[in-house]
Write a protein that holds these residues in place. Structure first.
Motif, PDB file in Angstrom:
ATOM      1  N   GLN A 175     -11.023   6.220  -1.902  1.00  0.00           N
ATOM      2  CA  GLN A 175      -9.769   6.374  -2.651  1.00  0.00           C
ATOM      3  C   GLN A 175      -8.802   7.270  -1.888  1.00  0.00           C
ATOM      4  O   GLN A 175      -8.112   8.092  -2.484  1.00  0.00           O
ATOM      5  CB  GLN A 175     -10.068   6.978  -4.022  1.00  0.00           C
ATOM      6  N   CYS A 176      -8.774   7.133  -0.563  1.00  0.00           N
ATOM      7  CA  CYS A 176      -7.964   8.000   0.306  1.00  0.00           C
ATOM      8  C   CYS A 176      -8.320   9.460   0.057  1.00  0.00           C
ATOM      9  O   CYS A 176      -7.453  10.323  -0.082  1.00  0.00           O
ATOM     10  CB  CYS A 176      -6.471   7.736   0.116  1.00  0.00           C
ATOM     11  N   THR A 209       3.260   5.826  10.223  1.00  0.00           N
ATOM     12  CA  THR A 209       1.870   5.948  10.649  1.00  0.00           C
ATOM     13  C   THR A 209       0.963   5.783   9.430  1.00  0.00           C
ATOM     14  O   THR A 209       1.237   6.340   8.373  1.00  0.00           O
ATOM     15  CB  THR A 209       1.623   7.327  11.302  1.00  0.00           C
ATOM     16  N   ALA A 210      -0.097   5.010   9.591  1.00  0.00           N
ATOM     17  CA  ALA A 210      -1.090   4.830   8.530  1.00  0.00           C
ATOM     18  C   ALA A 210      -2.306   5.700   8.868  1.00  0.00           C
ATOM     19  O   ALA A 210      -2.718   5.761  10.026  1.00  0.00           O
ATOM     20  CB  ALA A 210      -1.502   3.371   8.434  1.00  0.00           C
ATOM     21  N   SER A 238     -10.777   3.716   3.496  1.00  0.00           N
ATOM     22  CA  SER A 238      -9.475   3.465   2.885  1.00  0.00           C
ATOM     23  C   SER A 238      -8.374   3.873   3.850  1.00  0.00           C
ATOM     24  O   SER A 238      -8.628   4.539   4.859  1.00  0.00           O
ATOM     25  CB  SER A 238      -9.346   4.215   1.558  1.00  0.00           C
ATOM     26  N   LEU A 239      -7.162   3.433   3.514  1.00  0.00           N
ATOM     27  CA  LEU A 239      -6.026   3.664   4.396  1.00  0.00           C
ATOM     28  C   LEU A 239      -4.823   4.058   3.547  1.00  0.00           C
ATOM     29  O   LEU A 239      -4.574   3.460   2.502  1.00  0.00           O
ATOM     30  CB  LEU A 239      -5.725   2.377   5.169  1.00  0.00           C
ATOM     31  N   GLY A 298       1.157   3.648  -0.226  1.00  0.00           N
ATOM     32  CA  GLY A 298       0.025   4.105  -1.012  1.00  0.00           C
ATOM     33  C   GLY A 298      -1.303   3.920  -0.317  1.00  0.00           C
ATOM     34  O   GLY A 298      -1.386   3.842   0.904  1.00  0.00           O
ATOM     35  N   CYS A 299      -2.344   3.816  -1.135  1.00  0.00           N
ATOM     36  CA  CYS A 299      -3.723   3.747  -0.656  1.00  0.00           C
ATOM     37  C   CYS A 299      -4.257   2.317  -0.755  1.00  0.00           C
ATOM     38  O   CYS A 299      -4.058   1.653  -1.768  1.00  0.00           O
ATOM     39  CB  CYS A 299      -4.583   4.694  -1.497  1.00  0.00           C
ATOM     40  N   TYR A 300      -4.936   1.864   0.290  1.00  0.00           N
ATOM     41  CA  TYR A 300      -5.522   0.520   0.330  1.00  0.00           C
ATOM     42  C   TYR A 300      -6.986   0.626   0.728  1.00  0.00           C
ATOM     43  O   TYR A 300      -7.331   1.373   1.647  1.00  0.00           O
ATOM     44  CB  TYR A 300      -4.781  -0.361   1.349  1.00  0.00           C
ATOM     45  N   PRO A 301      -7.864  -0.130   0.052  1.00  0.00           N
ATOM     46  CA  PRO A 301      -9.277  -0.100   0.424  1.00  0.00           C
ATOM     47  C   PRO A 301      -9.501  -0.855   1.733  1.00  0.00           C
ATOM     48  O   PRO A 301      -8.816  -1.839   2.030  1.00  0.00           O
ATOM     49  CB  PRO A 301      -9.966  -0.811  -0.740  1.00  0.00           C
TER      50      PRO A 301
END
Length: 100
Positions: free
Chosen positions: A74-75, A66-67, A96-97, A47-50
Motif C-alpha cells: 500500500q505504498c 518520478t515514480a 507498489s508504486l 497515487g498508489c498502484y499495486p
C-alpha cells in the motif's frame, strides 16, 4: 517603535506563509503522460498502484514525474527504487508504486 515594526513584519510573513500553505493542496495534479505497469497503460497517473504479487513487475514511466517503488503493498514500508521519466525498469523491486 522599531520592535513593533519588526513584530508586524514577522506576523505578516507568517500570515503569508499560512495562506500559501492552505492554498497549495488544491493545486496538486496528476502526472502528465502515461505510466505502463506490466504493459497496461495508466493515463495521467496519480497515487498508489499495486505491482505484481509473486512476479516482479515491469514499469515504464512516460510521464513528467518520478515514480517511487515501495516494499509494501500500500505504498508503505520503504522506498526500494525510483523510475525516472522516460525510464523502463524491469523488474521493479517492490510491491507498489507511488507517483504524484
Amino acid at each position: 517603535m522599531r520592535e513593533t515594526r519588526r513584530v508586524a513584519r514577522v506576523l505578516g510573513a507568517c500570515a503569508a506563509a499560512l495562506t500559501l500553505a492552505l492554498a497549495a493542496p488544491g493545486t496538486a495534479q496528476a502526472a502528465d503522460g502515461v505510466l505502463f505497469i506490466d504493459r497496461a497503460p495508466v493515463h495521467d497517473p496519480s497515487g498508489c498502484y499495486p505491482l505484481g504479487d509473486f512476479v516482479p513487475s515491469e514499469v515504464a514511466n512516460f510521464t513528467n514525474e518520478t515514480a517511487f517503488v515501495w516494499s509494501g503493498p500500500q505504498c508503505d514500508g520503504r522506498v526500494t527504487g525510483a523510475v525516472l521519466p522516460g525510464q523502463l525498469v524491469r523488474p521493479a523491486p517492490g510491491m507498489s508504486l507511488f507517483i504524484l
